[in-house]
Design an enzyme around this catalytic site. Structure first.
Site, PDB file in Angstrom:
ATOM      1  N   GLU A 242      -0.363  -5.757  11.774  1.00  0.00           N
ATOM      2  CA  GLU A 242       0.946  -5.153  12.043  1.00  0.00           C
ATOM      3  C   GLU A 242       1.298  -4.124  10.960  1.00  0.00           C
ATOM      4  O   GLU A 242       1.777  -3.033  11.249  1.00  0.00           O
ATOM      5  CB  GLU A 242       2.022  -6.262  12.095  1.00  0.00           C
ATOM      6  N   ARG A 243       1.021  -4.458   9.722  1.00  0.00           N
ATOM      7  CA  ARG A 243       1.436  -3.591   8.606  1.00  0.00           C
ATOM      8  C   ARG A 243       0.558  -2.350   8.501  1.00  0.00           C
ATOM      9  O   ARG A 243       1.056  -1.248   8.240  1.00  0.00           O
ATOM     10  CB  ARG A 243       1.467  -4.400   7.315  1.00  0.00           C
TER      11      ARG A 243
END
Ligand SMILES: Cc1cc2nc3c(=O)[nH]c(=O)nc-3n(C[C@H](O)[C@H](O)[C@H](O)COP(=O)(O)OP(=O)(O)OC[C@H]3O[C@@H](n4cnc5c(N)ncnc54)[C@H](O)[C@@H]3O)c2cc1C
Length: 385
Positions: A242-243
């Protein structure tokens, strides 16, 4: 990072999709506060874009993560951040754990349709009382026969108003906070699941963000992803992608804000010369371009290492932190040079100013990134999260 012909082809396909199938509708979707995710995902599914890194057994292309990063970056060709964020939830936030740890049966039931674009997914971690402190979640899944009975609720759920299923983090046993949680697939049409409200936000308007309530929601235990008690760990792994995705996705918007600002300030005249000819303006823009290239290099370095199988928790956190901070800086400084035009709703930089603000909050706030970086550096005081 070395990009192949296949990477470049993917980049062109995604950018064309944004220009031709998303951008023409963008304004209407922003006004509606939601966009037709099922329609858009069906098209993305047809193009094979929802399962780039997923296993072939469920219709994925089984490519390495560099392709996901190229797609994240290319989605930056969208006029705003909301639709890319929603697509990113589907490809890189709600599905990585299911692809890595879910049973073959569970993958066929939920991952295969998510890759085909027939189902919309959401990820349910945050709650009214737990955002940064993920371990503090209160949603519980109690065993009853072959089922789990889920009570509680989730807040800030992207795609939440229209999703078919949620990758939900819930507490499944007593015991230590990092070892008593599981990830469970919750079909959103199950009895006891209600969308309480969609949240009115200052940006990312085309993306629906919902509050979800669970009241005695019964799902079979086989809907659990992987092992019981490993949900917190799986979610932390899922956060890596996600990051990295979020940092990669920020790049084009930053490039474009600077490019648009150069173009505007070049023709706008003040005191007998262009705004761009003021040294503070072209120096500031040069500085920002340098920062964006540095962020791009960090994203690519983290990606390279991730593809090589290394733990990139620290690098991905650094990239996410830098992306959040830089988005705020670029949006604010560029907006300034447009004068009053920058303060208007339809200005491309004001769109970044509104949409980009969440980059320092969602998916782990800047301070959470700093804690992770410090923890790995060995500088976080003992006992701090
Ligand atoms: C548009 C949007 C979409 C989202 N989508 C999703 C989604 O799909 N699924 C999902 O589960 N969640 C989602 N979120 C939730 C998001 O992940 C949380 O908002 C975020 O993790 C912060 O949690 P919080 O809002 O509860 O803030 P809090 O946890 O209350 O934190 C408040 C502030 O405290 C500060 N802070 C945090 N930790 C520290 C520290 N260690 N030291 C000092 N200060 C600190 C930070 O500045 C932080 O912003 C979304 C949020 C938004 C706004």
């Amino acid at each position: 990072m070395m990009f192949t012909h296949e990477h470049e082809q993917l980049r062109r396909t995604v950018e064309r999709f944004c220009r031709e199938e998303i951008n023409p509708h963008y304004e209407a979707w922003e006004e509606a506060g939601i966009y037709p995710a099922h329609d858009v995902f069906r098209r993305l599914g047809e193009l094979g874009l929802l399962g780039l890194t997923k296993p072939a057994s469920v219709g994925g292309a089984e490519l390495d993560y560099s392709y996901a990063v190229v797609m994240a970056e290319a989605l930056g060709a969208c006029r705003g951040g909301a639709v890319p964020m929603s697509i990113g939830v589907q490809t890189d936030m709600a599905t990585p754990a299911l692809a890595r740890f879910g049973s073959a049966e569970l993958q066929q039931e939920f991952l295969a349709p998510a890759i085909a674009g027939e189902m919309v997914a959401c990820v349910g971690v945050s709650e009214p009382g737990a955002g940064s402190d993920v371990a503090a979640i209160r949603t519980t899944a109690r065993k009853d026969g072959d089922d789990y009975v889920i009570d509680g609720g989730k807040l800030w759920i992207t795609n939440g108003a229209q999703a078919d299923w949620m990758c939900c983090l819930a507490t499944t046993s007593e015991g230590a906070a990092h070892r008593n949680k599981s990830l469970i697939v919750v079909p959103m049409r199950t009895r006891g699941v209600t969308v309480e409200r969609t949240i009115r936000k200052i940006g990312m308007l085309a993306s629906d963000t919902a509050q979800i309530h669970f009241d005695g929601v019964r799902v079979p235990q086989r809907y659990r992803i992987g092992d019981e008690g490993r949900g917190f760990t799986y979610q932390m792994l899922q956060f890596q992608e996600e990051r990295l995705w979020a940092a990669a996705n920020s790049l084009q918007g930053l490039d474009r804000a600077i490019a648009d600002t150069i173009e505007y300030t070049r023709q706008r005249r003040i005191f007998g010369r262009s705004v761009l000819d003021q040294q503070v303006v072209h120096y500031t823009l040069a500085e920002l371009q340098t920062e964006v290239e540095a962020l791009r290099a960090l994203v690519y370095r983290a990606t390279e290492r991730y593809v090589a199988g290394q733990d990139v928790t620290q690098l991905a956190s650094m990239a996410k932190l830098k992306a959040g901070r830089l988005t705020r800086e670029v949006a604010d400084k560029c907006l300034q040079y447009w004068g009053g035009m920058g303060f208007t709703w339809d200005n491309p930089v004001s769109q970044l100013y509104r949409d980009g603000r969440v980059a320092s909050i969602g998916g782990g706030a800047d301070e959470v990134m700093l804690s992770i970086i410090a923890k790995i550096a060995g500088t976080l005081p003992k006992g701090d999260a």
